[in-house]
Design a protein around this motif. Structure first.
Motif, PDB file in Angstrom:
ATOM      1  N   ILE A  44       0.846  -1.202   0.000  1.00  0.00           N
ATOM      2  CA  ILE A  44       0.000   0.000   0.000  1.00  0.00           C
ATOM      3  C   ILE A  44       0.878   1.247   0.000  1.00  0.00           C
ATOM      4  O   ILE A  44       0.625   2.195  -0.755  1.00  0.00           O
ATOM      5  N   THR A  45       1.917   1.247   0.821  1.00  0.00           N
ATOM      6  CA  THR A  45       2.832   2.383   0.893  1.00  0.00           C
ATOM      7  C   THR A  45       3.512   2.622  -0.457  1.00  0.00           C
ATOM      8  O   THR A  45       3.761   3.776  -0.834  1.00  0.00           O
ATOM      9  N   ALA A  46       3.766   1.547  -1.207  1.00  0.00           N
ATOM     10  CA  ALA A  46       4.398   1.650  -2.527  1.00  0.00           C
ATOM     11  C   ALA A  46       3.403   2.055  -3.620  1.00  0.00           C
ATOM     12  O   ALA A  46       3.801   2.283  -4.761  1.00  0.00           O
ATOM     13  N   GLY A  47       2.109   2.157  -3.272  1.00  0.00           N
ATOM     14  CA  GLY A  47       1.129   2.638  -4.238  1.00  0.00           C
ATOM     15  C   GLY A  47       0.114   1.626  -4.741  1.00  0.00           C
ATOM     16  O   GLY A  47      -0.712   1.945  -5.598  1.00  0.00           O
ATOM     17  N   THR A  48       0.126   0.394  -4.236  1.00  0.00           N
ATOM     18  CA  THR A  48      -0.853  -0.598  -4.672  1.00  0.00           C
ATOM     19  C   THR A  48      -2.220  -0.270  -4.085  1.00  0.00           C
ATOM     20  O   THR A  48      -2.376  -0.197  -2.865  1.00  0.00           O
ATOM     21  N   GLU A  49      -3.200  -0.056  -4.948  1.00  0.00           N
ATOM     22  CA  GLU A  49      -4.559   0.179  -4.481  1.00  0.00           C
ATOM     23  C   GLU A  49      -5.071  -1.111  -3.863  1.00  0.00           C
ATOM     24  O   GLU A  49      -4.965  -2.183  -4.456  1.00  0.00           O
ATOM     25  N   THR A  50      -5.637  -1.009  -2.663  1.00  0.00           N
ATOM     26  CA  THR A  50      -6.100  -2.183  -1.939  1.00  0.00           C
ATOM     27  C   THR A  50      -7.475  -1.901  -1.367  1.00  0.00           C
ATOM     28  O   THR A  50      -7.734  -0.819  -0.844  1.00  0.00           O
ATOM     29  N   TYR A  51      -8.361  -2.903  -1.474  1.00  0.00           N
ATOM     30  CA  TYR A  51      -9.729  -2.762  -1.005  1.00  0.00           C
ATOM     31  C   TYR A  51     -10.109  -3.929  -0.119  1.00  0.00           C
ATOM     32  O   TYR A  51      -9.644  -5.049  -0.304  1.00  0.00           O
ATOM     33  N   CYS A  52     -10.980  -3.669   0.818  1.00  0.00           N
ATOM     34  CA  CYS A  52     -11.656  -4.696   1.592  1.00  0.00           C
ATOM     35  C   CYS A  52     -12.826  -5.136   0.717  1.00  0.00           C
ATOM     36  O   CYS A  52     -13.555  -4.288   0.191  1.00  0.00           O
ATOM     37  N   SER A  53     -12.990  -6.423   0.502  1.00  0.00           N
ATOM     38  CA  SER A  53     -14.060  -6.907  -0.361  1.00  0.00           C
ATOM     39  C   SER A  53     -14.805  -8.034   0.339  1.00  0.00           C
ATOM     40  O   SER A  53     -14.251  -9.103   0.578  1.00  0.00           O
ATOM     41  N   HIS A  54     -16.052  -7.782   0.674  1.00  0.00           N
ATOM     42  CA  HIS A  54     -16.877  -8.757   1.397  1.00  0.00           C
ATOM     43  C   HIS A  54     -17.696  -9.545   0.384  1.00  0.00           C
ATOM     44  O   HIS A  54     -18.566  -8.998  -0.281  1.00  0.00           O
ATOM     45  N   SER A  55     -17.412 -10.843   0.257  1.00  0.00           N
ATOM     46  CA  SER A  55     -18.043 -11.657  -0.783  1.00  0.00           C
ATOM     47  C   SER A  55     -19.536 -11.880  -0.561  1.00  0.00           C
ATOM     48  O   SER A  55     -20.280 -12.023  -1.523  1.00  0.00           O
ATOM     49  N   THR A  56     -20.016 -11.887   0.694  1.00  0.00           N
ATOM     50  CA  THR A  56     -21.432 -12.169   0.918  1.00  0.00           C
ATOM     51  C   THR A  56     -22.342 -10.962   0.728  1.00  0.00           C
ATOM     52  O   THR A  56     -23.463 -11.118   0.276  1.00  0.00           O
ATOM     53  N   ASN A  57     -21.861  -9.768   1.043  1.00  0.00           N
ATOM     54  CA  ASN A  57     -22.736  -8.600   0.891  1.00  0.00           C
ATOM     55  C   ASN A  57     -22.261  -7.630  -0.195  1.00  0.00           C
ATOM     56  O   ASN A  57     -22.902  -6.626  -0.448  1.00  0.00           O
ATOM     57  N   GLY A  58     -21.123  -7.925  -0.834  1.00  0.00           N
ATOM     58  CA  GLY A  58     -20.629  -7.099  -1.929  1.00  0.00           C
ATOM     59  C   GLY A  58     -20.031  -5.776  -1.519  1.00  0.00           C
ATOM     60  O   GLY A  58     -19.616  -4.985  -2.357  1.00  0.00           O
ATOM     61  N   ALA A  59     -19.956  -5.499  -0.227  1.00  0.00           N
ATOM     62  CA  ALA A  59     -19.435  -4.220   0.257  1.00  0.00           C
ATOM     63  C   ALA A  59     -17.929  -4.130   0.033  1.00  0.00           C
ATOM     64  O   ALA A  59     -17.211  -5.111   0.168  1.00  0.00           O
ATOM     65  N   GLN A  60     -17.477  -2.941  -0.346  1.00  0.00           N
ATOM     66  CA  GLN A  60     -16.052  -2.692  -0.534  1.00  0.00           C
ATOM     67  C   GLN A  60     -15.694  -1.332   0.064  1.00  0.00           C
ATOM     68  O   GLN A  60     -16.526  -0.438   0.126  1.00  0.00           O
ATOM     69  N   ALA A  61     -14.436  -1.234   0.486  1.00  0.00           N
ATOM     70  CA  ALA A  61     -13.921   0.033   0.997  1.00  0.00           C
ATOM     71  C   ALA A  61     -12.417   0.053   0.789  1.00  0.00           C
ATOM     72  O   ALA A  61     -11.756  -0.991   0.821  1.00  0.00           O
ATOM     73  N   ALA A  62     -11.877   1.240   0.580  1.00  0.00           N
ATOM     74  CA  ALA A  62     -10.433   1.391   0.404  1.00  0.00           C
ATOM     75  C   ALA A  62      -9.706   1.062   1.706  1.00  0.00           C
ATOM     76  O   ALA A  62     -10.177   1.385   2.794  1.00  0.00           O
ATOM     77  N   VAL A  63      -8.560   0.398   1.581  1.00  0.00           N
ATOM     78  CA  VAL A  63      -7.719   0.060   2.735  1.00  0.00           C
ATOM     79  C   VAL A  63      -6.534   1.013   2.753  1.00  0.00           C
ATOM     80  O   VAL A  63      -5.912   1.269   1.717  1.00  0.00           O
ATOM     81  N   VAL A  64      -6.225   1.545   3.921  1.00  0.00           N
ATOM     82  CA  VAL A  64      -5.125   2.491   4.090  1.00  0.00           C
ATOM     83  C   VAL A  64      -4.225   2.029   5.231  1.00  0.00           C
ATOM     84  O   VAL A  64      -4.598   1.169   6.029  1.00  0.00           O
ATOM     85  N   VAL A  65      -3.063   2.633   5.314  1.00  0.00           N
ATOM     86  CA  VAL A  65      -2.106   2.355   6.384  1.00  0.00           C
ATOM     87  C   VAL A  65      -2.222   3.440   7.437  1.00  0.00           C
ATOM     88  O   VAL A  65      -2.267   4.626   7.117  1.00  0.00           O
TER      89      VAL A  65
END
Length: 93
Positions: A44-65
């Motif tokens: 993430i620090t190097a620039g990789t976009e990362t998301y939390c992805s919940h397979s049962t409800n489809g919810a996603q959110a950006a992950v940060v440090v």
């Protein structure tokens, strides 16, 4: 881009700072790979976009440090007032 889909918590396991490992994929439904918190923080620090992805409800959110009061880097989702899309709502392994 990475999608974190499962978490492993160290004891006491009640906060994002306790996430020690994650299972993630390159797509929301792809095959899973395991990485340590340290590795994900580095990506993430190097620039990789990362998301939390919940397979049962489809919810996603950006992950940060973030950095704890003790100076330890950890991962968490961007706060948006929704509990269903945060890392702690993901399945544990």
């Amino acid at each position: 881009m990475k999608y974190i889909r499962q978490i492993h918590l160290d004891s006491p396991g009640t906060r994002s700072e306790h996430i020690s490992r994650v299972n993630h994929s390159d797509t929301p439904t792809g095959s899973l790979s395991e990485s340590s918190r340290t590795k994900i923080v580095q990506q993430i620090t190097a620039g990789t976009e990362t998301y939390c992805s919940h397979s049962t409800n489809g919810a996603q959110a950006a992950v940060v440090v973030r950095t704890s009061g003790l100076g330890i880097k950890y991962i968490t989702t961007v706060s948006d007032g929704r509990e269903t899309n945060n890392l702690l709502s993901l399945p544990q392994y």
